[in-house]
Enzyme design. Structure first.
Site, short mmCIF file in Angstrom:
data_model
loop_
_atom_site.label_atom_id
_atom_site.label_comp_id
_atom_site.label_asym_id
_atom_site.label_seq_id
_atom_site.Cartn_x
_atom_site.Cartn_y
_atom_site.Cartn_z
N GLU A 90 42.42 41.50 44.90
CA GLU A 90 41.64 40.83 45.93
C GLU A 90 41.94 39.34 46.01
O GLU A 90 42.36 38.73 45.03
CB GLU A 90 40.15 41.08 45.70
N CYS A 110 41.41 31.75 46.58
CA CYS A 110 41.30 32.24 45.21
C CYS A 110 42.19 33.48 45.09
O CYS A 110 41.96 34.47 45.79
CB CYS A 110 39.84 32.57 44.95
N CYS A 117 42.73 43.41 34.37
CA CYS A 117 42.92 42.36 33.36
C CYS A 117 42.76 42.98 31.98
O CYS A 117 41.91 43.86 31.77
CB CYS A 117 41.90 41.25 33.55
N CYS A 121 36.67 40.61 29.14
CA CYS A 121 35.41 39.86 29.07
C CYS A 121 34.28 40.75 29.61
O CYS A 121 34.42 41.34 30.70
CB CYS A 121 35.51 38.58 29.90
N CYS A 124 32.64 40.37 33.23
CA CYS A 124 33.56 40.24 34.36
C CYS A 124 33.91 41.60 34.95
O CYS A 124 34.32 42.51 34.23
CB CYS A 124 34.82 39.52 33.89
N CYS A 347 34.66 37.52 40.87
CA CYS A 347 35.94 38.02 40.38
C CYS A 347 35.96 39.53 40.19
O CYS A 347 35.22 40.08 39.38
CB CYS A 347 36.21 37.30 39.06
N1 SAH Z 1 41.26 35.19 33.88
C1 SAH Z 1 41.02 33.85 34.21
C2 SAH Z 1 40.87 33.62 35.69
C3 SAH Z 1 40.08 34.62 36.50
S1 SAH Z 1 38.36 34.67 36.26
C4 SAH Z 1 39.82 33.32 33.45
O1 SAH Z 1 39.08 34.12 32.88
O2 SAH Z 1 39.64 32.11 33.41
C5 SAH Z 1 37.78 33.19 37.01
C6 SAH Z 1 36.49 32.67 36.44
O3 SAH Z 1 35.39 33.54 36.78
C7 SAH Z 1 36.49 32.55 34.92
O4 SAH Z 1 35.94 31.32 34.52
C8 SAH Z 1 35.59 33.69 34.51
O5 SAH Z 1 35.03 33.49 33.24
C9 SAH Z 1 34.58 33.70 35.64
N2 SAH Z 1 33.80 34.91 35.78
C10 SAH Z 1 34.19 36.18 35.60
N3 SAH Z 1 33.18 37.04 35.83
C11 SAH Z 1 32.11 36.29 36.18
C12 SAH Z 1 30.77 36.58 36.54
N4 SAH Z 1 30.32 37.83 36.57
N5 SAH Z 1 29.94 35.55 36.84
C13 SAH Z 1 30.39 34.26 36.81
N6 SAH Z 1 31.64 33.93 36.49
C14 SAH Z 1 32.49 34.93 36.16
FE1 SF4 Z 2 40.21 38.67 32.68
FE2 SF4 Z 2 37.85 38.51 33.86
FE3 SF4 Z 2 38.13 37.63 31.37
FE4 SF4 Z 2 39.27 36.29 33.41
S1 SF4 Z 2 37.07 36.59 33.06
S2 SF4 Z 2 40.21 36.85 31.44
S3 SF4 Z 2 39.80 38.00 34.77
S4 SF4 Z 2 38.36 39.75 32.03
#
Ligand code: SAH
Ligand code: SF4
Length: 358
Positions: A90, A110, A117, A121, A124, A347
């Site tokens: 996306e 974005c 991924c 996390c 996410c 994300c």
């Molecule tokens: N993988 C990279 C970039 C993609 S995620 C990273 O983790 O930095 C982009 C941002 O969105 C990151 O800071 C991540 O921690 C945040 N993010 C992911 N899921 C989220 C959520 N449910 N609520 C708020 N921020 C979130």
């Molecule tokens: Fe991957 Fe989501 Fe963690 Fe970013 S926040 S590293 S996209 S799992």
């Protein structure tokens, strides 16, 4: 072969192999990156024989838009693309500055670097889906060209057309896990003879892969760096981010100090504020001491709720208190707004719903 995967020298050598004069590659390059053509028919400055060869040998459209959704205020648009092998990614366009919520004429795109991924996390939506594969540099570049084309509509020459002003690697995937292709995409988009997108208008966001942060520092690029920190102690971070098993918080911060020393540039720390987990004044105070002496900025965003995680967004009051505490210690902080939440613009959220619908 995907045409967006090719740097100019590679494109030049393909055309040379077809016995084309050397200036032809430059014409193709300009068609792609200055006029945003996505079909060989549009290259009317090329002989038909060459257009046919291009069509037969190179792929111009790697992304199939599957779902396009606008937020109710029309300021955010999200597109779920299907790749050629059926994977989905996306891309999100924000017609405002995501930090201040104000439309300074900013159009922030974005983009994704991976389908899924591997970092897992827990909060996410992309992490909850797991890893499918890396995107090629061309698949990363093509997301930008799609929106460049869409924004300029049919009238690219007019001063009134919209342009992308900022690109953030905050879509699906971990850009530093796909380092080579991410940097190749930046280099291609940065080319002064092509799209000419300034390095300083890119921001890479990483979960905190230490060797890549150091490598990035050594390359001394002008690209902005953001680190997803979200916690101040290792146990808390590990509970949210499995990567912390590999790289502890102090190692990540040390790598950031190295980056600042090497480049003279600041680091942005991203912080998803989760109620009762990392939104307290005590945590803010600890964060301030962790970041002491580092040229940095903290970018908070209230957690976007996802299906696979029970955490809730911090309240507005808590967010403001968090910011105020950091500022007492001289650390600047912004509270990012969750605009576009009605289209699941967080994300991986919309692509996730596509996957789960199957
Ligand atoms: N993988 C990279 C970039 C993609 S995620 C990273 O983790 O930095 C982009 C941002 O969105 C990151 O800071 C991540 O921690 C945040 N993010 C992911 N899921 C989220 C959520 N449910 N609520 C708020 N921020 C979130
Ligand atoms: Fe991957 Fe989501 Fe963690 Fe970013 S926040 S590293 S996209 S799992």
């Amino acid at each position: 072969m995907l045409i967006y995967d090719l740097p100019l020298p590679a494109l030049t050598s393909i055309l040379k192999g077809w016995n084309e004069p050397s200036y032809r590659a430059k014409q193709v390059w300009e068609g792609l990156y200055q006029h945003f053509y996505d079909s060989p028919d549009q290259f009317t400055n090329l002989p038909i024989s060459l257009r046919t060869k291009l069509a037969e040998n190179l792929n111009f459209s790697p992304l199939k838009p599957k779902i396009i959704q606008d937020s109710s205020d029309k300021q955010t648009q999200k597109t779920v693309f299907e790749l050629q092998d059926g994977q989905v990614i996306e891309t999100v366009l924000m017609r405002y500055d995501p930090n201040t919520y104000i439309d300074h004429g900013r159009k922030t795109l974005c983009i994704s670097t991976q389908a899924g991924c591997a970092m897992g996390c827990v909060f996410c939506a992309t992490g909850q889906q797991g890893f499918q594969r890396h995107l090629s540099s061309g698949e990363i570049v093509a997301q930008v060209m799609y929106y460049a084309r869409l924004l300029c509509k049919s009238d690219c020459q007019s001063d009134l057309h919209e342009v992308v002003t900022n690109i953030v690697f905050m879509g699906m995937g971990e850009p530093f896990h796909n380092y080579e292709n991410t940097m190749a995409a930046i280099d291609r988009l940065n080319d002064p003879d092509g799209y000419n997108f300034g390095a300083r208008r890119f921001t890479i966001s990483t979960v905190g892969l230490v060797p890549q942060i150091k490598r990035f520092a050594d390359e001394k690029r002008q690209v902005n760096l953001a680190i997803s920190l979200h916690a101040v102690d290792d146990a808390a971070r590990l509970a949210m981010m499995p990567v912390n098993k590999r790289y502890k918080i102090t190692e990540v911060i040390d790598a950031c100090r190295y980056y600042v020393d090497q480049t003279g540039r600041k680091v942005v720390f991203e912080w998803a504020l989760i109620q009762g987990v990392n939104d307290t004044p005590e945590v803010a105070t600890k964060l301030a001491s962790l970041l002491r002496g580092l040229i940095c900025h903290v970018n908070t965003i209230p957690l976007n709720p996802t299906a696979g995680y029970g955490g809730q967004a911090a309240s507005r009051d808590r967010a403001q208190q968090f910011k105020a505490t950091l500022e007492q210690f001289g650390i600047t902080c912004t509270i990012r707004m969750r605009r576009g939440i009605d289209i699941q613009a967080g994300c991986g959220q919309l692509a996730g719903s596509v996957l789960f619908d199957h």
